[in-house]
Design an enzyme around this catalytic site. Structure first.
Site, short mmCIF file in Angstrom:
data_model
loop_
_atom_site.label_atom_id
_atom_site.label_comp_id
_atom_site.label_asym_id
_atom_site.label_seq_id
_atom_site.Cartn_x
_atom_site.Cartn_y
_atom_site.Cartn_z
N LYS A 245 4.24 9.26 18.47
CA LYS A 245 2.82 9.30 18.79
C LYS A 245 2.55 8.52 20.07
O LYS A 245 3.25 7.56 20.39
CB LYS A 245 1.98 8.71 17.65
CG LYS A 245 1.66 9.66 16.51
CD LYS A 245 0.65 9.01 15.57
CE LYS A 245 0.17 9.97 14.51
NZ LYS A 245 -0.85 9.32 13.64
N SER B 235 -4.62 11.24 17.01
CA SER B 235 -3.26 11.45 16.51
C SER B 235 -2.39 12.11 17.58
O SER B 235 -1.49 12.90 17.29
CB SER B 235 -3.30 12.32 15.25
OG SER B 235 -3.96 13.55 15.49
N ARG C 99 -10.29 -1.89 7.34
CA ARG C 99 -9.38 -2.88 7.91
C ARG C 99 -8.87 -2.45 9.29
O ARG C 99 -8.64 -3.28 10.17
CB ARG C 99 -8.24 -3.20 6.96
CG ARG C 99 -7.23 -2.10 6.63
CD ARG C 99 -6.12 -2.02 7.66
NE ARG C 99 -4.91 -1.45 7.12
CZ ARG C 99 -4.06 -0.72 7.83
NH1 ARG C 99 -4.33 -0.40 9.10
NH2 ARG C 99 -2.94 -0.29 7.29
N LYS D 214 0.86 -1.18 0.00
CA LYS D 214 0.00 0.00 0.00
C LYS D 214 0.89 1.22 0.00
O LYS D 214 1.82 1.34 0.82
CB LYS D 214 -0.92 0.03 1.22
CG LYS D 214 -1.83 1.27 1.23
CD LYS D 214 -2.83 1.25 2.36
CE LYS D 214 -2.21 1.59 3.69
NZ LYS D 214 -3.21 1.74 4.76
N GLY E 289 -4.44 4.53 17.43
CA GLY E 289 -3.98 5.77 16.80
C GLY E 289 -2.50 5.90 16.59
O GLY E 289 -2.05 6.72 15.78
N THR E 290 -1.69 5.11 17.29
CA THR E 290 -0.25 5.32 17.25
C THR E 290 0.40 4.44 16.20
O THR E 290 0.42 3.22 16.32
CB THR E 290 0.37 5.03 18.64
OG1 THR E 290 -0.20 5.91 19.60
CG2 THR E 290 1.87 5.23 18.62
N ASP E 291 0.93 5.08 15.15
CA ASP E 291 1.56 4.36 14.05
C ASP E 291 2.82 5.04 13.55
O ASP E 291 3.30 4.77 12.46
CB ASP E 291 0.57 4.19 12.89
CG ASP E 291 0.05 5.52 12.36
OD1 ASP E 291 0.45 6.58 12.89
OD2 ASP E 291 -0.75 5.50 11.42
N HIS F 138 -12.55 11.09 11.56
CA HIS F 138 -13.12 10.30 10.47
C HIS F 138 -13.11 8.81 10.80
O HIS F 138 -14.11 8.10 10.59
CB HIS F 138 -12.31 10.57 9.20
CG HIS F 138 -12.70 9.74 8.02
ND1 HIS F 138 -13.87 9.95 7.32
CD2 HIS F 138 -12.09 8.68 7.42
CE1 HIS F 138 -13.97 9.08 6.34
NE2 HIS F 138 -12.91 8.30 6.37
#
Length: 320
Positions: free
Chosen positions: A226, A199, A110, A67, A220-222, A137
Protein backbone atom coordinates in the site's frame (compact mmCIF):
# COMPACT_ATOMS: atom_id res chain seq x y z
CA UNK A 1 -15.93 -12.30 31.08
CA UNK A 2 -17.50 -8.95 30.27
CA UNK A 3 -19.10 -8.52 26.84
CA UNK A 4 -19.67 -5.09 25.33
CA UNK A 5 -21.50 -5.48 22.00
CA UNK A 6 -20.90 -3.26 19.00
CA UNK A 7 -24.36 -1.72 19.43
CA UNK A 8 -23.33 -0.13 22.76
CA UNK A 9 -20.02 1.42 21.68
CA UNK A 10 -21.41 4.64 20.18
CA UNK A 11 -23.13 5.52 23.45
CA UNK A 12 -20.01 4.88 25.51
CA UNK A 13 -16.82 5.93 23.73
CA UNK A 14 -16.38 9.55 22.62
CA UNK A 15 -13.68 10.91 20.29
CA UNK A 16 -12.25 12.81 23.28
CA UNK A 17 -11.99 9.65 25.40
CA UNK A 18 -10.37 7.79 22.49
CA UNK A 19 -7.86 10.64 22.08
CA UNK A 20 -6.88 10.47 25.76
CA UNK A 21 -6.54 6.67 25.75
CA UNK A 22 -4.40 6.56 22.61
CA UNK A 23 -2.19 9.48 23.64
CA UNK A 24 -1.53 7.75 26.97
CA UNK A 25 -0.58 4.44 25.37
CA UNK A 26 1.74 6.15 22.86
CA UNK A 27 3.52 7.70 25.85
CA UNK A 28 3.71 4.29 27.57
CA UNK A 29 5.28 2.83 24.44
CA UNK A 30 7.89 5.59 24.39
CA UNK A 31 8.75 4.94 28.04
CA UNK A 32 9.19 1.24 27.37
CA UNK A 33 6.19 0.33 29.51
CA UNK A 34 4.15 -1.11 26.63
CA UNK A 35 4.97 -3.12 23.56
CA UNK A 36 3.13 -4.56 20.55
CA UNK A 37 3.26 -8.17 19.47
CA UNK A 38 4.15 -9.10 15.87
CA UNK A 39 1.24 -8.53 13.51
CA UNK A 40 -0.41 -11.43 11.69
CA UNK A 41 -2.24 -10.35 8.52
CA UNK A 42 -3.15 -12.83 5.80
CA UNK A 43 -5.24 -13.07 2.65
CA UNK A 44 -7.50 -16.01 3.46
CA UNK A 45 -8.43 -16.86 -0.13
CA UNK A 46 -12.15 -16.31 0.44
CA UNK A 47 -14.22 -13.21 -0.39
CA UNK A 48 -10.95 -11.35 -1.13
CA UNK A 49 -10.63 -10.88 2.63
CA UNK A 50 -7.62 -9.92 4.73
CA UNK A 51 -7.69 -11.33 8.26
CA UNK A 52 -5.29 -10.95 11.14
CA UNK A 53 -4.38 -10.23 14.73
CA UNK A 54 -2.88 -7.21 16.48
CA UNK A 55 -2.03 -7.41 20.15
CA UNK A 56 0.27 -6.26 22.90
CA UNK A 57 0.82 -5.63 26.59
CA UNK A 58 0.80 -2.33 28.47
CA UNK A 59 2.49 -2.87 31.84
CA UNK A 60 1.43 0.55 33.09
CA UNK A 61 -2.29 -0.03 32.52
CA UNK A 62 -2.12 -3.86 32.71
CA UNK A 63 -3.90 -4.09 29.36
CA UNK A 64 -3.22 -7.44 27.69
CA UNK A 65 -4.98 -8.78 24.64
CA UNK A 66 -5.54 -8.68 20.92
CA UNK A 67 -7.84 -7.48 18.17
CA UNK A 68 -8.97 -10.12 15.68
CA UNK A 69 -10.49 -9.12 12.38
CA UNK A 70 -9.71 -7.57 9.05
CA UNK A 71 -11.07 -6.27 5.76
CA UNK A 72 -13.89 -7.84 3.74
CA UNK A 73 -14.23 -5.73 0.56
CA UNK A 74 -17.50 -7.38 -0.51
CA UNK A 75 -19.44 -6.77 2.69
CA UNK A 76 -21.83 -4.31 1.08
CA UNK A 77 -23.88 -7.27 -0.18
CA UNK A 78 -24.34 -8.31 3.45
CA UNK A 79 -25.27 -4.82 4.62
CA UNK A 80 -22.06 -4.56 6.64
CA UNK A 81 -19.04 -2.25 6.62
CA UNK A 82 -15.85 -3.70 5.15
CA UNK A 83 -13.80 -3.53 8.35
CA UNK A 84 -14.87 -6.12 10.95
CA UNK A 85 -13.11 -6.76 14.27
CA UNK A 86 -13.46 -7.79 17.91
CA UNK A 87 -11.11 -6.91 20.79
CA UNK A 88 -10.33 -9.53 23.45
CA UNK A 89 -8.82 -8.50 26.80
CA UNK A 90 -7.15 -10.88 29.25
CA UNK A 91 -6.36 -10.64 32.95
CA UNK A 92 -2.63 -9.85 33.05
CA UNK A 93 -2.27 -11.62 36.42
CA UNK A 94 -3.94 -14.92 35.49
CA UNK A 95 -4.35 -15.09 31.71
CA UNK A 96 -8.10 -15.60 32.05
CA UNK A 97 -10.19 -13.89 29.38
CA UNK A 98 -11.61 -10.68 30.82
CA UNK A 99 -13.63 -9.06 28.04
CA UNK A 100 -14.85 -9.25 24.47
CA UNK A 101 -15.61 -5.88 22.89
CA UNK A 102 -17.05 -4.93 19.50
CA UNK A 103 -14.15 -3.41 17.61
CA UNK A 104 -15.57 -1.75 14.49
CA UNK A 105 -16.41 1.71 15.82
CA UNK A 106 -13.50 1.55 18.28
CA UNK A 107 -11.11 0.98 15.36
CA UNK A 108 -12.46 4.04 13.57
CA UNK A 109 -12.24 6.17 16.71
CA UNK A 110 -8.73 5.08 17.69
CA UNK A 111 -7.46 5.59 14.12
CA UNK A 112 -8.91 9.10 14.02
CA UNK A 113 -7.49 9.79 17.47
CA UNK A 114 -3.99 8.94 16.22
CA UNK A 115 -4.04 11.52 13.45
CA UNK A 116 -5.54 14.11 15.81
CA UNK A 117 -2.73 13.44 18.29
CA UNK A 118 -0.17 13.98 15.53
CA UNK A 119 -1.89 17.25 14.59
CA UNK A 120 -1.80 18.44 18.21
CA UNK A 121 1.93 17.80 18.51
CA UNK A 122 3.24 18.38 14.96
CA UNK A 123 1.03 20.83 13.04
CA UNK A 124 2.67 24.12 12.01
CA UNK A 125 1.81 27.18 14.07
CA UNK A 126 -1.29 28.96 12.83
CA UNK A 127 -2.56 26.00 10.81
CA UNK A 128 -6.10 26.75 9.59
CA UNK A 129 -6.68 24.81 6.36
CA UNK A 130 -7.30 21.06 6.54
CA UNK A 131 -6.85 18.90 3.45
CA UNK A 132 -8.61 15.53 3.26
CA UNK A 133 -7.44 12.88 0.79
CA UNK A 134 -10.04 10.13 0.78
CA UNK A 135 -13.78 10.14 1.39
CA UNK A 136 -14.57 6.64 2.60
CA UNK A 137 -16.10 5.49 5.88
CA UNK A 138 -13.02 6.34 7.96
CA UNK A 139 -12.58 9.82 6.45
CA UNK A 140 -15.59 11.21 8.33
CA UNK A 141 -14.12 10.08 11.66
CA UNK A 142 -10.80 11.64 10.71
CA UNK A 143 -12.46 14.94 9.85
CA UNK A 144 -14.48 15.03 13.07
CA UNK A 145 -11.49 14.25 15.25
CA UNK A 146 -9.27 16.82 13.53
CA UNK A 147 -11.99 19.48 13.72
CA UNK A 148 -12.29 18.94 17.48
CA UNK A 149 -8.95 20.73 17.86
CA UNK A 150 -10.73 23.96 16.95
CA UNK A 151 -7.85 25.19 14.82
CA UNK A 152 -9.35 24.74 11.33
CA UNK A 153 -11.44 27.31 9.45
CA UNK A 154 -12.01 25.46 6.17
CA UNK A 155 -11.58 22.03 4.55
CA UNK A 156 -10.33 21.01 1.11
CA UNK A 157 -11.08 17.52 -0.18
CA UNK A 158 -9.97 15.14 -2.93
CA UNK A 159 -10.97 11.56 -3.62
CA UNK A 160 -10.22 9.14 -6.48
CA UNK A 161 -14.00 8.91 -6.94
CA UNK A 162 -15.15 12.55 -6.75
CA UNK A 163 -18.81 11.67 -6.31
CA UNK A 164 -18.01 10.36 -2.80
CA UNK A 165 -16.89 13.81 -1.63
CA UNK A 166 -20.48 14.93 -1.08
CA UNK A 167 -20.79 13.08 2.23
CA UNK A 168 -17.47 14.49 3.41
CA UNK A 169 -18.81 17.93 2.57
CA UNK A 170 -21.93 17.16 4.61
CA UNK A 171 -19.79 16.22 7.61
CA UNK A 172 -17.81 19.46 7.26
CA UNK A 173 -21.08 21.43 7.12
CA UNK A 174 -22.27 19.74 10.32
CA UNK A 175 -19.04 20.92 11.93
CA UNK A 176 -19.53 24.48 10.65
CA UNK A 177 -16.58 24.31 8.26
CA UNK A 178 -16.66 25.47 4.62
CA UNK A 179 -15.75 22.60 2.27
CA UNK A 180 -14.42 22.65 -1.28
CA UNK A 181 -13.52 19.79 -3.61
CA UNK A 182 -10.18 20.53 -5.31
CA UNK A 183 -7.39 18.85 -7.26
CA UNK A 184 -4.38 17.47 -5.41
CA UNK A 185 -1.99 20.19 -6.55
CA UNK A 186 -4.18 22.87 -5.01
CA UNK A 187 -4.82 20.82 -1.87
CA UNK A 188 -1.09 20.31 -1.35
CA UNK A 189 -0.35 23.98 -1.92
CA UNK A 190 -3.07 25.43 0.35
CA UNK A 191 -3.55 22.93 3.17
CA UNK A 192 -1.56 23.40 6.38
CA UNK A 193 -2.50 19.91 7.58
CA UNK A 194 -3.28 16.99 5.28
CA UNK A 195 -4.89 13.69 6.29
CA UNK A 196 -4.68 10.88 3.74
CA UNK A 197 -6.96 7.92 4.39
CA UNK A 198 -7.27 5.73 1.29
CA UNK A 199 -6.48 2.15 0.28
CA UNK A 200 -4.15 3.20 -2.55
CA UNK A 201 -1.28 1.07 -3.83
CA UNK A 202 0.51 3.90 -5.67
CA UNK A 203 1.38 7.45 -4.57
CA UNK A 204 -1.39 10.04 -4.69
CA UNK A 205 0.19 13.06 -3.00
CA UNK A 206 3.38 13.94 -4.85
CA UNK A 207 6.43 15.84 -3.68
CA UNK A 208 5.69 18.66 -6.13
CA UNK A 209 2.19 19.10 -4.70
CA UNK A 210 3.20 20.13 -1.18
CA UNK A 211 4.18 23.76 -0.59
CA UNK A 212 5.13 25.60 2.59
CA UNK A 213 4.94 24.45 6.23
CA UNK A 214 2.75 21.36 6.29
CA UNK A 215 1.92 18.42 8.51
CA UNK A 216 0.72 15.21 6.86
CA UNK A 217 -1.02 12.36 8.69
CA UNK A 218 -0.72 9.33 6.41
CA UNK A 219 -3.34 6.94 7.79
CA UNK A 220 -4.17 4.52 4.98
CA UNK A 221 -1.11 2.32 4.57
CA UNK A 222 -1.15 -0.74 6.83
CA UNK A 223 -0.20 -3.55 4.46
CA UNK A 224 2.80 -4.48 2.34
CA UNK A 225 2.51 -2.67 -0.99
CA UNK A 226 0.00 0.00 0.00
CA UNK A 227 1.14 3.57 -0.65
CA UNK A 228 -0.30 7.10 -0.52
CA UNK A 229 2.76 9.39 -0.58
CA UNK A 230 5.57 10.03 -3.04
CA UNK A 231 8.83 8.60 -1.55
CA UNK A 232 10.56 11.87 -2.51
CA UNK A 233 8.07 13.73 -0.31
CA UNK A 234 8.80 11.35 2.56
CA UNK A 235 12.53 11.84 2.06
CA UNK A 236 12.37 15.63 2.57
CA UNK A 237 10.15 15.52 5.67
CA UNK A 238 10.73 14.96 9.39
CA UNK A 239 9.19 11.57 10.07
CA UNK A 240 7.10 10.22 12.96
CA UNK A 241 5.06 7.08 13.49
CA UNK A 242 3.20 4.99 16.02
CA UNK A 243 5.41 1.87 15.72
CA UNK A 244 8.81 2.09 14.00
CA UNK A 245 9.20 -1.52 12.88
CA UNK A 246 5.66 -1.63 11.53
CA UNK A 247 6.02 1.67 9.68
CA UNK A 248 9.13 0.51 7.86
CA UNK A 249 7.74 -2.90 6.96
CA UNK A 250 4.01 -2.41 6.22
CA UNK A 251 3.44 1.33 6.75
CA UNK A 252 3.85 4.38 4.53
CA UNK A 253 7.61 4.59 5.06
CA UNK A 254 8.24 1.09 3.64
CA UNK A 255 8.74 2.52 0.14
CA UNK A 256 11.22 5.28 0.95
CA UNK A 257 13.10 2.78 3.12
CA UNK A 258 13.23 0.18 0.33
CA UNK A 259 14.66 2.83 -2.02
CA UNK A 260 17.27 3.80 0.63
CA UNK A 261 15.91 7.35 0.71
CA UNK A 262 15.55 7.15 4.51
CA UNK A 263 17.13 5.10 7.28
CA UNK A 264 15.60 3.65 10.42
CA UNK A 265 17.08 6.48 12.47
CA UNK A 266 15.11 9.04 10.45
CA UNK A 267 11.82 7.86 11.97
CA UNK A 268 10.76 8.89 15.49
CA UNK A 269 8.01 7.38 17.65
CA UNK A 270 5.26 9.96 18.28
CA UNK A 271 5.32 8.93 21.94
CA UNK A 272 8.71 10.58 22.35
CA UNK A 273 7.16 13.91 21.37
CA UNK A 274 4.27 13.37 23.77
CA UNK A 275 6.64 12.66 26.69
CA UNK A 276 8.89 15.63 25.81
CA UNK A 277 11.83 13.43 24.82
CA UNK A 278 11.85 14.85 21.26
CA UNK A 279 11.27 18.40 20.05
CA UNK A 280 8.76 17.31 17.43
CA UNK A 281 8.37 19.66 14.50
CA UNK A 282 11.28 21.94 15.36
CA UNK A 283 12.39 23.88 12.28
CA UNK A 284 11.16 21.28 9.80
CA UNK A 285 9.06 22.55 6.90
CA UNK A 286 7.19 19.27 6.48
CA UNK A 287 6.34 16.64 9.08
CA UNK A 288 4.72 13.30 8.34
CA UNK A 289 3.03 10.98 10.82
CA UNK A 290 2.63 7.42 9.56
CA UNK A 291 -0.32 5.93 11.42
CA UNK A 292 -0.02 2.20 10.80
CA UNK A 293 -2.38 1.21 13.60
CA UNK A 294 -1.09 -0.85 16.52
CA UNK A 295 -2.72 -3.37 18.80
CA UNK A 296 -2.03 -1.33 21.92
CA UNK A 297 -4.36 1.40 20.61
CA UNK A 298 -7.18 -1.13 20.37
CA UNK A 299 -6.52 -2.45 23.87
CA UNK A 300 -6.45 1.06 25.33
CA UNK A 301 -9.82 2.12 23.90
CA UNK A 302 -11.38 -1.29 24.60
CA UNK A 303 -10.29 -1.20 28.25
CA UNK A 304 -11.70 2.31 28.58
CA UNK A 305 -15.04 1.31 27.08
CA UNK A 306 -15.33 -1.79 29.30
CA UNK A 307 -14.91 0.40 32.38
CA UNK A 308 -17.55 2.83 31.12
CA UNK A 309 -19.91 -0.02 30.24
CA UNK A 310 -19.58 -1.55 33.68
CA UNK A 311 -20.21 1.79 35.37
CA UNK A 312 -23.34 2.37 33.29
CA UNK A 313 -24.66 -1.19 33.47
CA UNK A 314 -24.20 -1.78 29.72
CA UNK A 315 -21.69 -4.65 29.97
CA UNK A 316 -22.94 -8.24 29.99
CA UNK A 317 -21.29 -10.79 32.32
CA UNK A 318 -20.71 -14.21 30.75
CA UNK A 319 -19.10 -17.21 32.45
CA UNK A 320 -16.93 -19.35 30.18
Amino acid sequence: MWVVPESEIAGLMTPEAAFDAVEAVFASMARGEAYNFPVVREAIGHEDALYGFKGGFDRAALNLGLKAGGYWPNNQKHGLINHQSTVFLFDADTGKVAAAVGGNLLTALRTAASSAISIKHLAPAGAEVLGMIGAGHQAQFQLRSAAASGRFTRVLGWNPHPEMLARLGETAAELGLPFEAVELDRLGAEADVIISITSAFSPLLLDVHVKGPTHIAAMGTDTKGKQELDPALVARARLFTDELAQSLSIGEFQHASAQNLISDSDVTAIGRVITGDHEGRGEAEITIFDGTGVGLQDLAVAAAVVELARQQGKAQKVDI
